[in-house]
Design a protein around this motif. Sequence first.
Motif, PDB file in Angstrom:
ATOM      1  N   ARG A  23       3.986  48.454  59.378  1.00 38.45           N
ATOM      2  CA  ARG A  23       3.136  48.146  58.222  1.00 38.45           C
ATOM      3  C   ARG A  23       3.973  47.876  56.988  1.00 38.45           C
ATOM      4  NH1 ARG A  23      -1.049  46.196  56.000  1.00 38.45           N
ATOM      5  NH2 ARG A  23      -2.355  47.428  54.656  1.00 38.45           N
ATOM      6  N   MET A  24       3.585  46.856  56.255  1.00 37.33           N
ATOM      7  CA  MET A  24       4.132  46.578  54.931  1.00 37.33           C
ATOM      8  C   MET A  24       2.959  46.563  53.960  1.00 37.33           C
ATOM      9  SD  MET A  24       7.117  43.755  55.416  1.00 37.33           S
ATOM     10  CE  MET A  24       7.495  43.867  53.677  1.00 37.33           C
TER      11      MET A  24
ATOM     12  N   TYR B  92       1.425  43.263  58.398  1.00 43.27           N
ATOM     13  CA  TYR B  92       2.271  43.827  59.439  1.00 43.27           C
ATOM     14  C   TYR B  92       3.390  42.845  59.747  1.00 43.27           C
ATOM     15  CZ  TYR B  92      -1.495  47.129  60.009  1.00 43.27           C
ATOM     16  OH  TYR B  92      -2.435  48.105  59.767  1.00 43.27           O
ATOM     17  N   ILE B  93       4.588  43.366  59.973  1.00 42.31           N
ATOM     18  CA  ILE B  93       5.746  42.516  60.221  1.00 42.31           C
ATOM     19  C   ILE B  93       5.549  41.759  61.526  1.00 42.31           C
ATOM     20  CG2 ILE B  93       8.235  42.512  60.643  1.00 42.31           C
ATOM     21  CD1 ILE B  93       8.365  44.911  58.697  1.00 42.31           C
TER      22      ILE B  93
ATOM     23  N   GLN C 122      10.490  37.561  54.890  1.00 43.79           N
ATOM     24  CA  GLN C 122       9.826  38.509  55.778  1.00 43.79           C
ATOM     25  C   GLN C 122       8.446  37.953  56.096  1.00 43.79           C
ATOM     26  OE1 GLN C 122      10.986  41.780  57.138  1.00 43.79           O
ATOM     27  NE2 GLN C 122       9.498  40.744  58.408  1.00 43.79           N
TER      28      GLN C 122
ATOM     29  N   THR D 282       4.774  38.211  57.662  1.00 41.12           N
ATOM     30  CA  THR D 282       3.764  39.227  57.961  1.00 41.12           C
ATOM     31  C   THR D 282       2.464  38.558  58.389  1.00 41.12           C
ATOM     32  OG1 THR D 282       3.022  39.327  55.667  1.00 41.12           O
ATOM     33  CG2 THR D 282       4.734  40.908  56.331  1.00 41.12           C
TER      34      THR D 282
ATOM     35  N   VAL E  38       0.420  41.402  66.141  1.00 39.92           N
ATOM     36  CA  VAL E  38       0.406  40.745  64.835  1.00 39.92           C
ATOM     37  C   VAL E  38       0.009  39.283  65.051  1.00 39.92           C
ATOM     38  CG1 VAL E  38       1.737  40.177  62.779  1.00 39.92           C
ATOM     39  CG2 VAL E  38       2.176  42.315  63.988  1.00 39.92           C
TER      40      VAL E  38
END
Length: 175
Positions: free
Chosen positions: A47-48, A52-53, A77, A79, A88
């Motif tokens: 989670r970011m 989500y990555i 990055q 996501t 994801v």
Amino acid sequence: MQPPAVVLTEYAPEDRSALELWWKNAAVAGYLGDLGRLLRESEVGSRMTDGYIARPTLRWMARPSPTGEPFGFIAVQVTGDRDASYAVVPPLSGGVNIAIDPLRCGGGLGPATMKALLAQPELADLATLGGAVDVTNLPCLKMLLKLGISRGALRGSGRKVFFDFVIPRTSERDE
């Protein structure tokens, strides 16, 4: 005036010494934060703040030619959201961090690097590409305006104030 040539090459461990030198500059370190954070691998699916990555962080060095000395660094990055099986899934977004060698700033390297980034095939499936710019980073704000990228919401984070931005994807710009 002809824009400078920019070739993006995959970041390699031997590039770190150039980055460490650039990060000694207070402006670079202040705008982008800890270099280790940008070089650390994040776990796919974790989670970011904004999702989500989706894949390992994409990192490139900007150079005047494939074997030239680097003048820029880019980290993206990617996501996305999670589906019922916790995979994801799209729509995917990319958060961008760019550093230009403080001794080489000016002369159009920032806009040329951003244009090279937008042409990367690894980003073709992203719905959005964006980030945040420290309000005191006037060269970056000027570059975004030069490229036709308008700044978005103003927001605070700790003691800093940022403008968010979203870069239109190539297909949207060309239509």
